[in-house]
Design an enzyme around this catalytic site. Structure first.
Site, PDB file in Angstrom:
ATOM      1  N   HIS A 101       0.861  -1.179   0.000  1.00  0.00           N
ATOM      2  CA  HIS A 101       0.000   0.000   0.000  1.00  0.00           C
ATOM      3  C   HIS A 101       0.896   1.227   0.000  1.00  0.00           C
ATOM      4  CE1 HIS A 101      -3.733   2.272   0.743  1.00  0.00           C
ATOM      5  NE2 HIS A 101      -2.920   3.117   1.355  1.00  0.00           N
ATOM      6  N   CYS A 102       0.725   2.072  -1.006  1.00  0.00           N
ATOM      7  CA  CYS A 102       1.605   3.230  -1.160  1.00  0.00           C
ATOM      8  C   CYS A 102       0.897   4.495  -0.668  1.00  0.00           C
ATOM      9  CB  CYS A 102       1.998   3.405  -2.629  1.00  0.00           C
ATOM     10  SG  CYS A 102       3.073   4.828  -2.907  1.00  0.00           S
ATOM     11  N   PRO A 103       1.436   5.154   0.357  1.00  0.00           N
ATOM     12  CA  PRO A 103       0.806   6.388   0.854  1.00  0.00           C
ATOM     13  C   PRO A 103       0.937   7.553  -0.120  1.00  0.00           C
ATOM     14  CG  PRO A 103       2.897   6.008   1.972  1.00  0.00           C
ATOM     15  CD  PRO A 103       2.624   4.779   1.150  1.00  0.00           C
TER      16      PRO A 103
END
Length: 232
Positions: A101-103
């Site tokens: 999951h990429c912020p």
């Protein structure tokens, strides 16, 4: 700094470099939009296979088989997770071929948007590298160094180095057909370990084929990847 200083001062010095910069900048924003708004590969919830698996657990007498079956279930999404999928706590969904999951894009990176994410990191690295060069050239030849310019260049260098690291990691994982999740947490997945507990690459079918499959230019046969892997 680019529009206000680098562009007017250095356009005549590096016209083609500016064209390259603008081109990759446009591609960067297109890839960012696609990676952040595209369904990364969410798996359907509340599938009937989940209820069937729960019933099998109740009547299963083999403890090992029961544990293996239990590990494939997601009780939040109520589904049987395919190989390489994972439940994301941020999105609260199971993602097919989950990478991370990429912020930065506020989205998961999975099967459907991994290509645009890799291109995004590539474009960011190129744009920052060009910006770094143009900034130093502008200050050295047309301006004078002060604390603000020094801070800006150091900050840009830090971001350029970080972006390059993400780019290398993304392309390397694509080349060996391993996700970030599998690489970091391989001890959690039996299919990622050999009989001695060392990391292995069960989906690797050569660099060229891996990259073609990663960018959805060629669908690799999954018979070897799925049918010959024993999950214990």
């Amino acid at each position: 700094m680019y529009v206000g200083l680098c562009l007017p001062y250095t356009w005549s010095d590096f016209p083609m470099l500016h064209v390259v910069f603008l081109f990759f900048n446009i591609v960067l924003w297109i890839c960012l939009f696609h990676a952040s708004t595209t369904d990364p590969g969410y798996l359907p919830r509340n599938v009937p296979e989940y209820d069937m698996a729960i019933k099998q657990l109740v009547i299963c007498s083999d403890k090992t088989v029961g544990q293996n079956l239990l590990c494939t279930l997601c009780h939040t999404c109520r589904l049987v997770k395919p190989l390489r999928s994972k439940h994301c706590r941020v999105c609260n969904r199971c993602v097919n071929v989950f990478d991370h999951h990429c912020p930065y894009i506020y989205n998961c990176v999975g099967y459907k948007n991994r290509g645009s994410f890799a291109l995004f990191t590539t474009c960011v690295s190129i744009v920052l590298a060009i910006s770094f060069k143009l900034s130093i050239h502008t200050v050295n030849n047309y301006l004078e160094w002060n604390w603000l310019y020094k801070f800006y260049v150091l900050l840009m260098g830090f971001y350029a180095f970080s972006a390059f690291g993400l780019f290398v990691l993304a392309i390397y994982n694509a080349a060996i057909n391993v996700t970030t999740n599998e690489g970091l947490a391989f001890k959690k997945y039996a299919y990622m370990q050999d009989k001695f507990g060392r990391v292995k690459r069960p989906f690797d079918q050569g660099v060229v084929n891996n990259l073609l499959d990663f960018f959805h230019l060629k669908n690799l046969s999954e018979e070897k990847s799925l049918d010959q892997i024993t999950v214990t």
